[in-house]
Design a protein around this motif. Structure first.
Motif, PDB file in Angstrom:
ATOM      1  N   PRO A   1      17.434  -7.015   6.542  1.00  0.00           N
ATOM      2  CA  PRO A   1      18.647  -5.789   6.300  1.00  0.00           C
ATOM      3  C   PRO A   1      19.797  -6.003   6.474  1.00  0.00           C
ATOM      4  O   PRO A   1      20.635  -6.825   6.226  1.00  0.00           O
ATOM      5  CB  PRO A   1      18.284  -5.097   8.178  1.00  0.00           C
ATOM      6  CG  PRO A   1      16.737  -5.710   8.808  1.00  0.00           C
ATOM      7  CD  PRO A   1      17.201  -7.351   8.068  1.00  0.00           C
TER       8      PRO A   1
ATOM      9  N   HIS B   1      14.023  -0.670   0.858  1.00  0.00           N
ATOM     10  CA  HIS B   1      12.906  -1.041   1.914  1.00  0.00           C
ATOM     11  C   HIS B   1      11.279  -0.495   1.319  1.00  0.00           C
ATOM     12  O   HIS B   1      11.446   1.217   0.973  1.00  0.00           O
ATOM     13  CB  HIS B   1      13.104  -0.770   3.487  1.00  0.00           C
ATOM     14  CG  HIS B   1      12.406  -0.933   4.305  1.00  0.00           C
ATOM     15  ND1 HIS B   1      10.618   0.027   4.197  1.00  0.00           N
ATOM     16  CD2 HIS B   1      12.422  -2.034   5.417  1.00  0.00           C
ATOM     17  CE1 HIS B   1      10.174  -0.514   5.430  1.00  0.00           C
ATOM     18  NE2 HIS B   1      10.861  -1.427   6.232  1.00  0.00           N
TER      19      HIS B   1
ATOM     20  N   GLY C   1      12.750   2.740   5.052  1.00  0.00           N
ATOM     21  CA  GLY C   1      13.456   1.819   5.786  1.00  0.00           C
ATOM     22  C   GLY C   1      15.012   1.917   5.513  1.00  0.00           C
ATOM     23  O   GLY C   1      15.188   1.899   4.361  1.00  0.00           O
ATOM     24  N   GLU C   2      15.923   1.055   5.942  1.00  0.00           N
ATOM     25  CA  GLU C   2      16.988   0.527   5.774  1.00  0.00           C
ATOM     26  C   GLU C   2      17.081  -0.782   4.337  1.00  0.00           C
ATOM     27  O   GLU C   2      16.546  -1.595   4.409  1.00  0.00           O
ATOM     28  CB  GLU C   2      17.605  -0.683   7.033  1.00  0.00           C
ATOM     29  CG  GLU C   2      18.978  -1.273   6.556  1.00  0.00           C
ATOM     30  CD  GLU C   2      19.423  -1.970   7.688  1.00  0.00           C
ATOM     31  OE1 GLU C   2      20.512  -2.477   7.516  1.00  0.00           O
ATOM     32  OE2 GLU C   2      19.139  -1.778   8.711  1.00  0.00           O
ATOM     33  N   GLU C   3      17.987  -0.540   3.524  1.00  0.00           N
ATOM     34  CA  GLU C   3      18.128  -1.520   2.754  1.00  0.00           C
ATOM     35  C   GLU C   3      17.992  -2.765   2.691  1.00  0.00           C
ATOM     36  O   GLU C   3      18.875  -3.208   3.517  1.00  0.00           O
ATOM     37  CB  GLU C   3      18.898  -1.308   1.801  1.00  0.00           C
ATOM     38  CG  GLU C   3      19.249  -2.593   0.076  1.00  0.00           C
ATOM     39  CD  GLU C   3      21.346  -1.392  -0.879  1.00  0.00           C
ATOM     40  OE1 GLU C   3      20.374  -1.473  -1.950  1.00  0.00           O
ATOM     41  OE2 GLU C   3      21.434  -1.236   0.029  1.00  0.00           O
ATOM     42  N   GLY C   4      17.233  -4.094   2.312  1.00  0.00           N
ATOM     43  CA  GLY C   4      17.541  -5.261   3.027  1.00  0.00           C
ATOM     44  C   GLY C   4      18.200  -6.150   1.725  1.00  0.00           C
ATOM     45  O   GLY C   4      19.069  -5.489   0.142  1.00  0.00           O
TER      46      GLY C   4
END
Length: 82
Positions: free
Chosen positions: A60, A34, A38-41
């Motif tokens: 996500p 991210h 944030g959260e990995e994609g």
């Protein structure tokens, strides 16, 4: 969740902007960080029933799940997704 590259995964939510629905199957082709921590994609490639690529999307990683042996694939018209 441990997902391997190039494995099949299922969407856990609708992506109406791409004509995709929860449960549609895609291939995990990459993971991306991210941009703001944030959260990995997960980068997914979606194919139609005859193997033609119809979309590449990033979601996500929590929005996909691995397929299991007690599940079965189905077919629907992409035109119905709109």
């Amino acid at each position: 969740m441990s997902l391997d590259l190039y494995q099949y995964v299922a969407l856990l939510r609708d992506l109406p902007e791409h004509g995709l629905r929860k449960g549609d199957v895609a291939t995990l082709v990459d993971r991306v960080p991210h941009p703001k921590g944030g959260e990995e994609g997960c980068v997914l490639e979606v194919f139609n029933a005859v193997g033609e690529s119809i979309a590449v999307v990033v979601v996500p990683c929590s929005q996909v799940k691995a397929l299991h042996s007690d599940e079965i694939l189905t077919v629907r018209s992409l035109l119905q997704a709109s």
